[in-house]
Design a protein around this motif. Structure first.
Motif, PDB file in Angstrom:
ATOM      1  N   LEU A  22      72.629 -21.598 -15.534  1.00 26.21           N
ATOM      2  CA  LEU A  22      71.221 -21.275 -15.364  1.00 26.21           C
ATOM      3  C   LEU A  22      71.020 -19.774 -15.222  1.00 26.21           C
ATOM      4  O   LEU A  22      70.105 -19.182 -15.789  1.00 26.21           O
ATOM      5  N   ILE A  23      71.889 -19.138 -14.457  1.00 26.26           N
ATOM      6  CA  ILE A  23      71.798 -17.689 -14.254  1.00 26.26           C
ATOM      7  C   ILE A  23      71.898 -16.960 -15.587  1.00 26.26           C
ATOM      8  O   ILE A  23      71.101 -16.067 -15.894  1.00 26.26           O
ATOM      9  N   VAL A  24      72.858 -17.360 -16.385  1.00 24.08           N
ATOM     10  CA  VAL A  24      73.057 -16.699 -17.681  1.00 24.08           C
ATOM     11  C   VAL A  24      71.856 -16.950 -18.581  1.00 24.08           C
ATOM     12  O   VAL A  24      71.373 -16.041 -19.267  1.00 24.08           O
ATOM     13  N   GLU A  25      71.347 -18.183 -18.577  1.00 19.52           N
ATOM     14  CA  GLU A  25      70.187 -18.537 -19.421  1.00 19.52           C
ATOM     15  C   GLU A  25      68.959 -17.717 -19.047  1.00 19.52           C
ATOM     16  O   GLU A  25      68.280 -17.150 -19.912  1.00 19.52           O
ATOM     17  N   TYR A  26      68.673 -17.693 -17.755  1.00 22.33           N
ATOM     18  CA  TYR A  26      67.460 -17.009 -17.316  1.00 22.33           C
ATOM     19  C   TYR A  26      67.570 -15.501 -17.538  1.00 22.33           C
ATOM     20  O   TYR A  26      66.625 -14.866 -17.968  1.00 22.33           O
ATOM     21  N   ALA A  27      68.723 -14.928 -17.239  1.00 22.68           N
ATOM     22  CA  ALA A  27      68.895 -13.491 -17.468  1.00 22.68           C
ATOM     23  C   ALA A  27      68.754 -13.179 -18.954  1.00 22.68           C
ATOM     24  O   ALA A  27      68.053 -12.247 -19.356  1.00 22.68           O
ATOM     25  N   GLY A  28      69.389 -14.004 -19.779  1.00 22.95           N
ATOM     26  CA  GLY A  28      69.349 -13.783 -21.220  1.00 22.95           C
ATOM     27  C   GLY A  28      67.954 -13.881 -21.795  1.00 22.95           C
ATOM     28  O   GLY A  28      67.588 -13.140 -22.706  1.00 22.95           O
ATOM     29  N   SER A  29      67.147 -14.764 -21.220  1.00 23.40           N
ATOM     30  CA  SER A  29      65.782 -14.937 -21.727  1.00 23.40           C
ATOM     31  C   SER A  29      64.930 -13.691 -21.512  1.00 23.40           C
ATOM     32  O   SER A  29      63.904 -13.512 -22.150  1.00 23.40           O
ATOM     33  N   LEU A  30      65.366 -12.833 -20.593  1.00 20.43           N
ATOM     34  CA  LEU A  30      64.639 -11.592 -20.321  1.00 20.43           C
ATOM     35  C   LEU A  30      65.393 -10.377 -20.864  1.00 20.43           C
ATOM     36  O   LEU A  30      65.101  -9.242 -20.485  1.00 20.43           O
ATOM     37  N   GLY A  31      66.348 -10.649 -21.726  1.00 14.92           N
ATOM     38  CA  GLY A  31      67.089  -9.547 -22.350  1.00 14.92           C
ATOM     39  C   GLY A  31      68.139  -8.933 -21.460  1.00 14.92           C
ATOM     40  O   GLY A  31      68.575  -7.803 -21.696  1.00 14.92           O
ATOM     41  N   MET A  32      68.557  -9.631 -20.445  1.00 17.07           N
ATOM     42  CA  MET A  32      69.544  -9.085 -19.516  1.00 17.07           C
ATOM     43  C   MET A  32      70.818  -9.909 -19.555  1.00 17.07           C
ATOM     44  O   MET A  32      70.881 -10.990 -20.118  1.00 17.07           O
ATOM     45  N   LYS A  33      71.838  -9.372 -18.941  1.00 16.51           N
ATOM     46  CA  LYS A  33      73.079 -10.110 -18.751  1.00 16.51           C
ATOM     47  C   LYS A  33      73.333 -10.248 -17.259  1.00 16.51           C
ATOM     48  O   LYS A  33      72.735  -9.550 -16.444  1.00 16.51           O
ATOM     49  N   ALA A  34      74.248 -11.127 -16.936  1.00 21.70           N
ATOM     50  CA  ALA A  34      74.588 -11.325 -15.528  1.00 21.70           C
ATOM     51  C   ALA A  34      76.088 -11.226 -15.363  1.00 21.70           C
ATOM     52  O   ALA A  34      76.853 -11.419 -16.300  1.00 21.70           O
ATOM     53  N   SER A  35      76.485 -10.903 -14.165  1.00 22.82           N
ATOM     54  CA  SER A  35      77.908 -10.813 -13.871  1.00 22.82           C
ATOM     55  C   SER A  35      78.139 -11.311 -12.459  1.00 22.82           C
ATOM     56  O   SER A  35      77.256 -11.190 -11.612  1.00 22.82           O
ATOM     57  N   VAL A  36      79.280 -11.861 -12.221  1.00 27.39           N
ATOM     58  CA  VAL A  36      79.647 -12.239 -10.855  1.00 27.39           C
ATOM     59  C   VAL A  36      80.707 -11.246 -10.396  1.00 27.39           C
ATOM     60  O   VAL A  36      81.717 -11.069 -11.075  1.00 27.39           O
ATOM     61  N   ILE A  37      80.460 -10.585  -9.313  1.00 24.45           N
ATOM     62  CA  ILE A  37      81.426  -9.587  -8.851  1.00 24.45           C
ATOM     63  C   ILE A  37      81.806  -9.866  -7.407  1.00 24.45           C
ATOM     64  O   ILE A  37      81.050 -10.483  -6.659  1.00 24.45           O
ATOM     65  N   ALA A  38      82.991  -9.422  -7.050  1.00 22.47           N
ATOM     66  CA  ALA A  38      83.427  -9.444  -5.663  1.00 22.47           C
ATOM     67  C   ALA A  38      83.562  -7.989  -5.218  1.00 22.47           C
ATOM     68  O   ALA A  38      83.990  -7.146  -5.992  1.00 22.47           O
ATOM     69  N   TYR A  39      83.172  -7.698  -4.008  1.00 25.24           N
ATOM     70  CA  TYR A  39      83.257  -6.316  -3.527  1.00 25.24           C
ATOM     71  C   TYR A  39      83.655  -6.304  -2.060  1.00 25.24           C
ATOM     72  O   TYR A  39      83.452  -7.275  -1.332  1.00 25.24           O
ATOM     73  N   ASP A  40      84.213  -5.204  -1.659  1.00 27.71           N
ATOM     74  CA  ASP A  40      84.684  -5.037  -0.285  1.00 27.71           C
ATOM     75  C   ASP A  40      83.863  -3.923   0.358  1.00 27.71           C
ATOM     76  O   ASP A  40      84.042  -2.754   0.039  1.00 27.71           O
ATOM     77  N   ASP A  41      82.953  -4.291   1.243  1.00 27.29           N
ATOM     78  CA  ASP A  41      82.134  -3.288   1.925  1.00 27.29           C
ATOM     79  C   ASP A  41      82.587  -3.085   3.363  1.00 27.29           C
ATOM     80  O   ASP A  41      81.819  -2.640   4.221  1.00 27.29           O
ATOM     81  N   ASN A  42      83.852  -3.412   3.617  1.00 25.46           N
ATOM     82  CA  ASN A  42      84.429  -3.188   4.937  1.00 25.46           C
ATOM     83  C   ASN A  42      83.683  -3.958   6.029  1.00 25.46           C
ATOM     84  O   ASN A  42      83.560  -3.484   7.161  1.00 25.46           O
ATOM     85  N   ASP A  43      83.216  -5.132   5.686  1.00 23.78           N
ATOM     86  CA  ASP A  43      82.501  -5.979   6.645  1.00 23.78           C
ATOM     87  C   ASP A  43      83.014  -7.402   6.481  1.00 23.78           C
ATOM     88  O   ASP A  43      82.283  -8.298   6.042  1.00 23.78           O
ATOM     89  N   PRO A  44      84.298  -7.640   6.828  1.00 22.13           N
ATOM     90  CA  PRO A  44      84.905  -8.937   6.530  1.00 22.13           C
ATOM     91  C   PRO A  44      84.259 -10.110   7.268  1.00 22.13           C
ATOM     92  O   PRO A  44      84.331 -11.242   6.807  1.00 22.13           O
TER      93      PRO A  44
END
Lengths: 202, 164
Positions: free
Chosen positions: A66-88
């Motif tokens: 759904l995320i990919v579909e909705y983003a694509g319908s508005l000309g965008m892409k989506a990505s799933v990322i993991a990040y470390d903000d030093n707040d475990p």
């Protein structure tokens, strides 16, 4: 005094909800920019307006498809990322996704890690500064120059408050010979006295 | 109304921004935003929290979720957060303020005051008027000043700066 952690600490479902609602917020901002209504978005997605409204109003746990579909319908892409903000322990909650988007844009929208490395520091898409300074300097700079200046201080400061300006470069497709491209800082600060004729306010 | 009864409280459990924060004025029966917010159904409260955090992170208005009234000639400092529950619109009205013009001029807070049920086409004038009355009230100003004294650090003692 009561110490309250972030609301998404309460459960994984809460964290998931935060991500989903932040994502749909991005969609709604894009729809606003493009002046696309919910019914128009529904038509693009071949879904009912009611279903689109349900997703936007109460995203819950959105699936990747759904995320990919909705983003694509508005000309965008989506990505799933993991990040470390030093707040475990997640005491502060997630970082808003717009922070990642704007950071990427500020680096000149790199398409791979090499372009990240090559991106000059302190760069690039700072349209608020650009517009603010260009607008303020219109009556000072010749309109043909297309030069872009920025204050090293807060973009929200007015021209009269910012003590020095730093020449960024030429903004435009046709770069005159000898002029650095936009987003390349020169180490030649220009004082406000130099820019403004004596006695003339910004 | 005793000025001391009015207090400003940051939204509990919310990630405040480095230059923006959201909170409630509480302590008077007319200040019902906090009470309504904390009694929202879980998903609605979560949705509104995400909207608040989006604004506090520096996000621009998403008109379906939150927006100011910058072009309003009477109430340009007003602000509203919105959520919908089974087609019933909840709106949380407040105003924007820069509480520390001397020590932290970049700081902007959204002070939420009142709640109202609204549908999309309903206007906000009555609520904006009430919010503006609170904005101008001595009690609200005193409540904000307690949280944000806007005093420079002295040699004798340190005032803790505002932190997200």
């Amino acid at each position: 005094m009561e110490t309250v952690g972030h609301w998404t600490q309460q459960s994984v479902d809460d964290f998931v909800y935060s991500i989903s609602a932040s994502f749909t917020g991005q969609l709604e901002r894009k729809m606003q920019e493009k002046e696309i209504s919910r019914s128009e978005l529904a038509a693009k997605l071949d879904k009912t307006t009611g279903r689109v409204s349900q997703v936007l109003n109460d995203p819950g746990n959105l699936g990747l498809r759904l995320i990919v579909e909705y983003a694509g319908s508005l000309g965008m892409k989506a990505s799933v990322i993991a990040y470390d903000d030093n707040d475990p322990d997640n005491t502060k909650g997630p970082i808003n996704p717009e922070v990642f988007v704007k950071s990427w844009e500020k680096l000149g929208r790199p398409s791979d890690l090499f372009e990240v490395e090559d991106a000059p520091l302190g760069v690039a898409e700072i349209p608020e500064i650009t517009y603010g300074i260009l607008h303020g300097l219109e009556h000072i700079l010749p309109k043909t120059m297309g030069c872009v200046y920025a204050s090293p201080f807060d973009a929200e400061m007015s021209l009269s408050e910012a003590p020095t300006f730093q020449y960024l470069g030429y903004y435009g497709e046709t770069k005159p010979p000898g002029q650095p491209q936009f987003c390349e800082f020169l180490n030649s600060p220009i004082s406000q006295e130099t820019l403004l004729p004596k006695g003339k306010a910004a | 109304m005793s000025p001391e009864a009015i207090k400003f409280r940051l939204v509990r459990g919310m990630r405040q921004g480095s230059r923006r924060a959201v909170g409630f004025l509480v302590g008077h029966e007319g200040l019902n935003a906090a009470e309504w917010f904390y009694s929202l159904k879980a998903s609605r409260k979560s949705f509104t929290l995400v909207s608040m955090e989006t604004w506090a992170s520096g996000g621009t208005d998403i008109n379906t979720r939150f927006h100011g009234f910058p072009n309003d000639t009477e109430y340009p400092l007003s602000f509203v957060f919105k959520t919908t529950d089974n087609k019933l619109g909840h709106r949380f009205y407040g105003y924007l303020d820069n509480p520390e013009p001397t020590t932290n001029p970049r700081l902007q807070i959204c002070i939420l005051c009142i709640h109202a049920f609204k549908n999309e086409r309903d206007t906000d004038r009555a609520e904006l008027k009430r919010v503006d009355e609170w904005r101008k009230s001595a009690a609200a100003k005193a409540a904000i000043r307690i949280q944000y004294p806007d005093k420079k650090k002295s040699e004798k003692g340190k005032l803790l700066p505002w932190k997200p």
